[in-house]
Design a protein around this motif. Structure first.
Motif, PDB file in Angstrom:
ATOM      1  N   PRO A  34       0.894 -23.998  -1.864  1.00  0.00           N
ATOM      2  CA  PRO A  34       0.910 -23.372  -0.522  1.00  0.00           C
ATOM      3  C   PRO A  34       2.335 -23.225   0.000  1.00  0.00           C
ATOM      4  CG  PRO A  34      -0.612 -25.238  -0.611  1.00  0.00           C
ATOM      5  CD  PRO A  34       0.174 -25.257  -1.886  1.00  0.00           C
ATOM      6  N   TRP A  35       2.520 -22.231   0.837  1.00  0.00           N
ATOM      7  CA  TRP A  35       3.829 -22.036   1.455  1.00  0.00           C
ATOM      8  C   TRP A  35       4.069 -23.106   2.507  1.00  0.00           C
ATOM      9  CZ3 TRP A  35       3.634 -16.065   2.577  1.00  0.00           C
ATOM     10  CH2 TRP A  35       3.752 -15.373   1.363  1.00  0.00           C
ATOM     11  N   GLN A  36       5.329 -23.421   2.716  1.00  0.00           N
ATOM     12  CA  GLN A  36       5.708 -24.375   3.754  1.00  0.00           C
ATOM     13  C   GLN A  36       5.505 -23.758   5.131  1.00  0.00           C
ATOM     14  OE1 GLN A  36       9.772 -25.428   3.057  1.00  0.00           O
ATOM     15  NE2 GLN A  36       9.345 -26.480   1.140  1.00  0.00           N
ATOM     16  N   LYS A  37       5.304 -24.614   6.115  1.00  0.00           N
ATOM     17  CA  LYS A  37       5.187 -24.152   7.496  1.00  0.00           C
ATOM     18  C   LYS A  37       6.558 -23.659   7.975  1.00  0.00           C
ATOM     19  CE  LYS A  37       1.700 -27.631   8.431  1.00  0.00           C
ATOM     20  NZ  LYS A  37       1.389 -28.869   9.125  1.00  0.00           N
ATOM     21  N   ASN A  38       6.506 -22.716   8.916  1.00  0.00           N
ATOM     22  CA  ASN A  38       7.702 -22.210   9.598  1.00  0.00           C
ATOM     23  C   ASN A  38       8.732 -21.572   8.675  1.00  0.00           C
ATOM     24  OD1 ASN A  38       6.875 -23.029  12.273  1.00  0.00           O
ATOM     25  ND2 ASN A  38       7.278 -25.127  11.608  1.00  0.00           N
ATOM     26  N   LEU A  39       8.274 -20.899   7.615  1.00  0.00           N
ATOM     27  CA  LEU A  39       9.190 -20.153   6.762  1.00  0.00           C
ATOM     28  C   LEU A  39       9.756 -18.973   7.534  1.00  0.00           C
ATOM     29  CD1 LEU A  39       7.280 -19.942   3.354  1.00  0.00           C
ATOM     30  CD2 LEU A  39       9.334 -21.261   3.856  1.00  0.00           C
ATOM     31  N   GLY A  40      10.944 -18.572   7.194  1.00  0.00           N
ATOM     32  CA  GLY A  40      11.537 -17.402   7.821  1.00  0.00           C
ATOM     33  C   GLY A  40      10.888 -16.129   7.306  1.00  0.00           C
ATOM     34  N   THR A  41      11.163 -15.033   7.975  1.00  0.00           N
ATOM     35  CA  THR A  41      10.631 -13.735   7.552  1.00  0.00           C
ATOM     36  C   THR A  41      11.654 -12.654   7.854  1.00  0.00           C
ATOM     37  OG1 THR A  41       8.675 -12.309   7.643  1.00  0.00           O
ATOM     38  CG2 THR A  41       9.457 -13.200   9.738  1.00  0.00           C
ATOM     39  N   VAL A  42      11.540 -11.533   7.172  1.00  0.00           N
ATOM     40  CA  VAL A  42      12.455 -10.418   7.425  1.00  0.00           C
ATOM     41  C   VAL A  42      12.235  -9.905   8.845  1.00  0.00           C
ATOM     42  CG1 VAL A  42      12.670  -9.748   5.004  1.00  0.00           C
ATOM     43  CG2 VAL A  42      10.898  -8.700   6.409  1.00  0.00           C
ATOM     44  N   LYS A  43      13.278  -9.363   9.420  1.00  0.00           N
ATOM     45  CA  LYS A  43      13.204  -8.946  10.830  1.00  0.00           C
ATOM     46  C   LYS A  43      12.116  -7.901  11.069  1.00  0.00           C
ATOM     47  CE  LYS A  43      16.853  -5.552  10.395  1.00  0.00           C
ATOM     48  NZ  LYS A  43      18.223  -5.205  10.602  1.00  0.00           N
ATOM     49  N   GLU A  44      11.835  -7.059  10.077  1.00  0.00           N
ATOM     50  CA  GLU A  44      10.810  -6.026  10.242  1.00  0.00           C
ATOM     51  C   GLU A  44       9.400  -6.606  10.335  1.00  0.00           C
ATOM     52  OE1 GLU A  44      14.264  -4.158   8.016  1.00  0.00           O
ATOM     53  OE2 GLU A  44      13.142  -6.024   7.872  1.00  0.00           O
ATOM     54  N   PHE A  45       9.228  -7.852   9.910  1.00  0.00           N
ATOM     55  CA  PHE A  45       7.919  -8.516   9.974  1.00  0.00           C
ATOM     56  C   PHE A  45       7.818  -9.474  11.162  1.00  0.00           C
ATOM     57  CE2 PHE A  45       7.061  -8.353   5.080  1.00  0.00           C
ATOM     58  CZ  PHE A  45       7.045  -6.969   5.134  1.00  0.00           C
ATOM     59  N   ARG A  46       8.883  -9.615  11.923  1.00  0.00           N
ATOM     60  CA  ARG A  46       8.848 -10.492  13.102  1.00  0.00           C
ATOM     61  C   ARG A  46       8.189  -9.741  14.246  1.00  0.00           C
ATOM     62  NH1 ARG A  46      14.922 -11.822  12.269  1.00  0.00           N
ATOM     63  NH2 ARG A  46      14.742 -13.168  10.449  1.00  0.00           N
ATOM     64  N   ILE A  47       7.138 -10.321  14.764  1.00  0.00           N
ATOM     65  CA  ILE A  47       6.383  -9.680  15.838  1.00  0.00           C
ATOM     66  C   ILE A  47       6.554 -10.535  17.093  1.00  0.00           C
ATOM     67  CG2 ILE A  47       4.134  -8.810  16.562  1.00  0.00           C
ATOM     68  CD1 ILE A  47       5.245  -7.523  13.940  1.00  0.00           C
ATOM     69  N   ASN A 107       0.812  -1.219   0.000  1.00  0.00           N
ATOM     70  CA  ASN A 107       0.000   0.000   0.000  1.00  0.00           C
ATOM     71  C   ASN A 107       0.848   1.272   0.000  1.00  0.00           C
ATOM     72  OD1 ASN A 107      -2.503  -1.249  -0.077  1.00  0.00           O
ATOM     73  ND2 ASN A 107      -2.745  -1.282   2.147  1.00  0.00           N
ATOM     74  N   GLY A 108       2.161   1.117   0.190  1.00  0.00           N
ATOM     75  CA  GLY A 108       3.044   2.276   0.214  1.00  0.00           C
ATOM     76  C   GLY A 108       3.096   2.967   1.563  1.00  0.00           C
ATOM     77  N   ASN A 109       2.608   2.297   2.617  1.00  0.00           N
ATOM     78  CA  ASN A 109       2.579   2.888   3.955  1.00  0.00           C
ATOM     79  C   ASN A 109       3.715   2.420   4.849  1.00  0.00           C
ATOM     80  OD1 ASN A 109       0.188   4.187   3.231  1.00  0.00           O
ATOM     81  ND2 ASN A 109      -1.047   2.459   3.896  1.00  0.00           N
ATOM     82  N   LEU A 110       4.550   1.505   4.353  1.00  0.00           N
ATOM     83  CA  LEU A 110       5.685   1.002   5.120  1.00  0.00           C
ATOM     84  C   LEU A 110       6.827   0.762   4.156  1.00  0.00           C
ATOM     85  CD1 LEU A 110       6.937  -0.164   7.761  1.00  0.00           C
ATOM     86  CD2 LEU A 110       5.930  -2.374   7.118  1.00  0.00           C
ATOM     87  N   GLU A 111       7.961   1.371   4.441  1.00  0.00           N
ATOM     88  CA  GLU A 111       9.145   1.189   3.605  1.00  0.00           C
ATOM     89  C   GLU A 111      10.205   0.473   4.429  1.00  0.00           C
ATOM     90  OE1 GLU A 111      12.412   3.979   1.387  1.00  0.00           O
ATOM     91  OE2 GLU A 111      10.322   4.624   1.337  1.00  0.00           O
ATOM     92  N   LEU A 112      10.690  -0.628   3.893  1.00  0.00           N
ATOM     93  CA  LEU A 112      11.725  -1.398   4.582  1.00  0.00           C
ATOM     94  C   LEU A 112      13.075  -1.065   3.983  1.00  0.00           C
ATOM     95  CD1 LEU A 112       9.982  -4.882   4.768  1.00  0.00           C
ATOM     96  CD2 LEU A 112       9.919  -3.023   6.421  1.00  0.00           C
ATOM     97  N   ASN A 113      14.072  -0.986   4.826  1.00  0.00           N
ATOM     98  CA  ASN A 113      15.425  -0.692   4.372  1.00  0.00           C
ATOM     99  C   ASN A 113      16.304  -1.923   4.478  1.00  0.00           C
ATOM    100  OD1 ASN A 113      14.912   2.049   3.809  1.00  0.00           O
ATOM    101  ND2 ASN A 113      15.009   2.504   5.989  1.00  0.00           N
ATOM    102  N   THR A 114      15.751  -3.064   4.123  1.00  0.00           N
ATOM    103  CA  THR A 114      16.481  -4.323   4.196  1.00  0.00           C
ATOM    104  C   THR A 114      17.565  -4.326   3.120  1.00  0.00           C
ATOM    105  OG1 THR A 114      14.497  -5.426   4.972  1.00  0.00           O
ATOM    106  CG2 THR A 114      16.244  -6.827   4.118  1.00  0.00           C
ATOM    107  N   GLN A 115      18.796  -4.491   3.542  1.00  0.00           N
ATOM    108  CA  GLN A 115      19.921  -4.557   2.622  1.00  0.00           C
ATOM    109  C   GLN A 115      20.340  -6.013   2.464  1.00  0.00           C
ATOM    110  OE1 GLN A 115      21.183  -1.784   1.078  1.00  0.00           O
ATOM    111  NE2 GLN A 115      19.557  -0.642   2.104  1.00  0.00           N
ATOM    112  N   ILE A 116      20.401  -6.468   1.213  1.00  0.00           N
ATOM    113  CA  ILE A 116      20.852  -7.838   0.977  1.00  0.00           C
ATOM    114  C   ILE A 116      21.962  -7.822  -0.059  1.00  0.00           C
ATOM    115  CG2 ILE A 116      18.680  -8.917   1.645  1.00  0.00           C
ATOM    116  CD1 ILE A 116      17.993  -9.221  -1.299  1.00  0.00           C
TER     117      ILE A 116
END
Length: 150
Positions: free
Chosen positions: A77-90, A48-57
């Motif tokens: 379908p996605w596999q269970k327990n996939l990793g996520t970027v740190k900004e999405f870890r709650i 939606n353009g309301n969150l900008e991540l500065n993830t550098q890879i």
């Protein structure tokens, strides 16, 4: 493949969200239901353009993500327990009702953009077209709602 740009699919996702309750338990993973609702908001906020991540890879990871990119929006379908970027870890506590209402609002905002052409780049996967964004957002929500049995 379902897409959040399909009105029936959007309604089904919201119905599933409304079937959650404060005591809903995950079938896998470590997030509680409030954390999951908050987590699900993040990719939609990026789109939606309301969150900008500065993830550098680095170059090697960029290449790996480029090869993995179609998995984000294909029919499998996605596999269970996939990793996520740190900004999405709650990991902190989030109030169920407020997060549920916020997620529904963000889904409704996203679903109005089916004619959008200028999407923000994903911080790890790069560009997606409108069809890919709609499928990917559906797939992410479906993954987590299945995780919580709805």
């Amino acid at each position: 493949m379902n897409s959040l740009f399909n009105t029936d699919t959007q309604a089904d996702i919201i119905k599933r969200i409304n079937n959650l309750h404060e005591k809903s338990q995950p079938k896998w993973g470590t997030m509680d239901v409030g954390q999951m609702l908050t987590h699900c908001q993040k990719p939609l906020e990026v789109a939606n353009g309301n969150l900008e991540l500065n993830t550098q890879i680095g170059f090697a990871k960029k290449l790996m993500f480029k090869l993995f990119k179609p998995v984000m929006y294909n029919d499998k379908p996605w596999q269970k327990n996939l990793g996520t970027v740190k900004e999405f870890r709650i990991t902190d506590t989030h109030e169920f009702h407020a997060e549920k209402d916020k997620l529904v609002h963000i889904i409704n905002e996203f679903s109005t953009k089916k004619n959008k052409q200028d999407w923000p780049a994903h911080p790890m996967f790069g560009t997606f077209n409108t069809e890919q964004w709609g499928k990917m957002q559906y797939k992410h929500l479906d993954h987590h709602l299945t995780q919580f049995g709805v």
